[in-house]
Each structure stands twice: as structure tokens, then as C-alpha cells.
Design an enzyme around this catalytic site. Structure first.
Site, PDB file in Angstrom:
ATOM      1  N   HIS A 130       0.841  -1.210   0.000  1.00 39.44           N
ATOM      2  CA  HIS A 130       0.000   0.000   0.000  1.00 39.44           C
ATOM      3  C   HIS A 130       0.871   1.253   0.000  1.00 39.44           C
ATOM      4  CE1 HIS A 130      -3.296   2.708   1.462  1.00 39.44           C
ATOM      5  NE2 HIS A 130      -2.272   3.281   2.077  1.00 39.44           N
ATOM      6  N   GLU A 131       1.901   1.275   0.832  1.00 43.46           N
ATOM      7  CA  GLU A 131       2.770   2.453   0.890  1.00 43.46           C
ATOM      8  C   GLU A 131       3.547   2.633  -0.410  1.00 43.46           C
ATOM      9  OE1 GLU A 131       2.330   4.542   3.102  1.00 43.46           O
ATOM     10  OE2 GLU A 131       1.089   3.267   4.372  1.00 43.46           O
ATOM     11  N   HIS A 134       1.438   4.355  -2.933  1.00 46.76           N
ATOM     12  CA  HIS A 134       1.466   5.813  -2.798  1.00 46.76           C
ATOM     13  C   HIS A 134       2.667   6.399  -3.544  1.00 46.76           C
ATOM     14  CE1 HIS A 134      -1.893   6.695  -0.258  1.00 46.76           C
ATOM     15  NE2 HIS A 134      -1.473   5.943   0.750  1.00 46.76           N
ATOM     16  N   GLU A 199      -6.225   7.215  -0.705  1.00 46.28           N
ATOM     17  CA  GLU A 199      -6.141   5.989   0.092  1.00 46.28           C
ATOM     18  C   GLU A 199      -6.831   4.826  -0.616  1.00 46.28           C
ATOM     19  OE1 GLU A 199      -4.442   5.252   2.880  1.00 46.28           O
ATOM     20  OE2 GLU A 199      -3.577   7.248   2.653  1.00 46.28           O
TER      21      GLU A 199
END
Length: 319
Positions: A130-131, A134, A199
Site C-alpha cells: 500500500h505504501e 502511494h 487511500e
């Protein structure tokens, strides 16, 4: 659609900022406001990542000091076709993580010791994917810009109070007072809306990077419970960085509303389940376990439990 919404929200925030400049000093004020915003963004572009990492006392690690964690990020970066980011650990019992950096070539990812102790290797892979999403989506730069503009809007609103605003302003002092109250709130709403939009996009791409949506879904449920129970003093001292974390470190918000920095956790989990039901989850791209399944966390020798809110010095691969 997420990219279109983000572009529209950024345009709205820029228009709001320039509008405040116009109310303060007419066309000249608008140009000055634009110059101030540009200068602040240039400074943030080069320094925001270092500032955020310093605020949260992050310590850089490598393959020798945190082998399993570092290699996991390395494999995920390869899956995402990204350069290897710098890897950090934050000695904090609250389970959380964030990414920062002006571009993929200068990115960093950070996880707290609470997160490393609480999650299984698969769940941690979902979070770090997930990071990295980003990073791949350039969200770290977008959020830096929005945070900078939001801060500049609040500064200009206070500036208008002391100098009375543009004499051609038809609302006079009433307009100035309204601007002081409404402009910062509007900027905050736009900033939070951008954060929530990004997100959801990072959840989807993160699931694609690690290959299993339910790893991240399971992690989000655990992180939400940990954030509610465990206080994060550094985040409380620097609330402007809250939107960068995978979960709001300030409070366990459960509602999607105008002032929440993150989407509702259950909504995020539901979206990930939809991806799994659609056939994305096939057991993951690779195994993230390097040995027998541990009892309390993904790292051999980590020991202890993340349930306690008392800070302690962990004994995992970070030393």
C-alpha cells in the site's frame, strides 16, 4: 475517476488560495499569493520528506540491521517496478506506516515497531505494498502540495485580518471575518477529500503489488484496533502529518465525513474483498515468510505483544 477527482480538488484549492489573495490585495495580491505558494511548494518539494521522518524519529535500516523487513520491501518494490526506497523504522508501539519522498527515485517507507510486532508477514506485505502504491502514484508529492497550500491559506486568512483586506472588497470587514473562518475550513475539507481519494487508490494498487487483497484487509482491521488503544505522542505533536499514515494516528475515526483524513476502515476492507471476489487474490506473488510462523509477529526473536500501550525497545531484526 480517482485521478480526475484529485485534479479537480487540487484546482479548487488553488483557486481558493488565489481568491483569498485577490480579496486581500486585488490582482497584485493574487499574484503575490501565487508567488508565496510557489516558494513554499519548492521548499516542501526538496525538504518535506526529511522533515516528516525527523518529526517521527524514524531510523533508517538496511539489509544487515533489519534483513527480513528490508528484503520484503525490496521484493515488493520489484513487483511494483519501482526503485528501491529508503527503509525506516519508528520506535513506536502504535501500529502504523507511511511513505514520503518527492518522487519514486527519492522515496522512503517507514513502519512502526508496533506494526512489525502485530502483523503476520503476509499482512505486513499488504501494508508495505500500500505504501509503495502511494510512491508509484506520486501521492506523497500530491499530499505535500495540498498540505502546503492549506497552510498558506490559513496564513493568508490571518494576514487579511491584520491588514483589512482589499478596499474594493464589497463585503468589507464582514468579508474578511468570513474569509478567516471559512477559507481554512474549506482548505482542510479539500485536503481531507484528496487524502481519502488517494487511500482507496493505494489500497487497490497495493493489492495488485502483493497479489492478495485480503492480506491488506486483515492488516487494516488489526491496525484500526491498535490505533484506538495506543497513543502516538509524535503524531499528536505533529497533526499535520496524520494524512500520510495508512491509518489516522490521532484517533480511531470510524465515519467517512468531511473532516476525516482517511476513509472508513470497514469501507476499505469491503472494497478489498470485492477485489478478492473478482479473482485478484491467488495466494500472493511470493512467500514473505523466511522461517516457521512466529507466535507474536513476523520476526524471529521479536518477542512480546503489541497489545500493550507502554513503549518498549523491541528485539526484532532492527536491533
Amino acid at each position: 475517476m480517482n485521478y480526475i477527482r484529485t485534479a479537480m480538488l487540487l484546482a479548487a484549492m488553488t483557486a481558493l488560495f488565489m481568491g483569498i489573495g485577490f480579496m486581500i490585495g486585488g490582482q497584485s495580491g493574487m499574484l503575490i499569493a501565487l508567488a508565496i505558494a510557489a516558494a513554499m511548494n519548492v521548499f516542501s518539494y526538496w525538504n518535506a520528506d526529511k522533515m516528516v521522518l525527523r518529526m517521527h524519529h524514524a531510523q533508517q535500516v538496511d539489509e544487515r540491521s533489519a534483513p527480513e523487513y528490508y528484503r520484503m520491501v525490496q521484493r515488493l518494490a520489484q513487483n511494483a517496478d519501482l526503485p528501491m526506497p529508503k527503509v525506516y523504522i519508528i520506535n513506536n508501539p502504535q501500529p502504523n506506516a507511511f511513505a514520503t519522498g518527492r518522487n519514486p527515485q527519492n522515496a522512503a517507507v517507514a513502519a512502526t515497531t508496533g506494526l512489525l510486532n502485530m502483523l503476520t508477514p503476509e499482512e505486513l506485505a499488504g501494508v508495505m505494498a500500500h505504501e509503495l502504491a502511494h510512491v508509484k502514484n506520486h501521492d506523497t508529492l500530491i499530499m505535500t502540495i495540498t498540505a502546503t497550500i492549506a497552510g498558506a491559506i490559513s496564513m493568508l486568512a490571518n494576514f487579511a485580518f491584520f491588514f483589512g483586506g482589499n478596499r474594493n472588497n464589497p463585503l468589507g470587514i464582514v468579508g474578511v471575518l468570513l474569509m478567516m473562518i471559512v477559507a481554512p475550513m474549506a482548505a482542510m475539507v479539500v485536503q481531507m477529500a484528496i487524502s481519502r481519494t488517494r487511500e482507496y487508490a493505494a489500497d487497490r494498487m497495493g493489492a495488485q503489488i502483493c497479489g492478495e487483497p485480503m492480506w491488506l484487509a486483515s492488516a487494516l482491521g488489526k491496525i484500526a484496533g491498535g490505533v484506538e488503544r495506543i497513543h502516538n505522542p509524535d503524531a499528536e505533536a505533529n497533526p499535520a502529518t496524520a494524512h500520510m499514515f495508512i491509518m489516522n494516528p490521532l484517533s480511531g475515526e470510524r465515519m467517512d465525513n468531511l473532516f476525516s483524513t482517511h476513509p472508513n476502515t470497514q469501507n476499505r476492507i469491503n472494497e478489498l474483498r470485492k477485489l478478492a471476489d473478482a479473482g485478484l487474490g491467488t495466494g500472493g506473488r511470493t512467500s514473505y515468510r523466511s522461517g516457521p510462523t512466529p507466535q507474536t509477529g513476523p520476526w524471529s526473536g521479536a518477542g512480546g505483544s503489541a497489545q500493550s500501550s507502554e513503549p518498549r525497545r523491541p528485539k526484532g531484526p532492527w536491533g
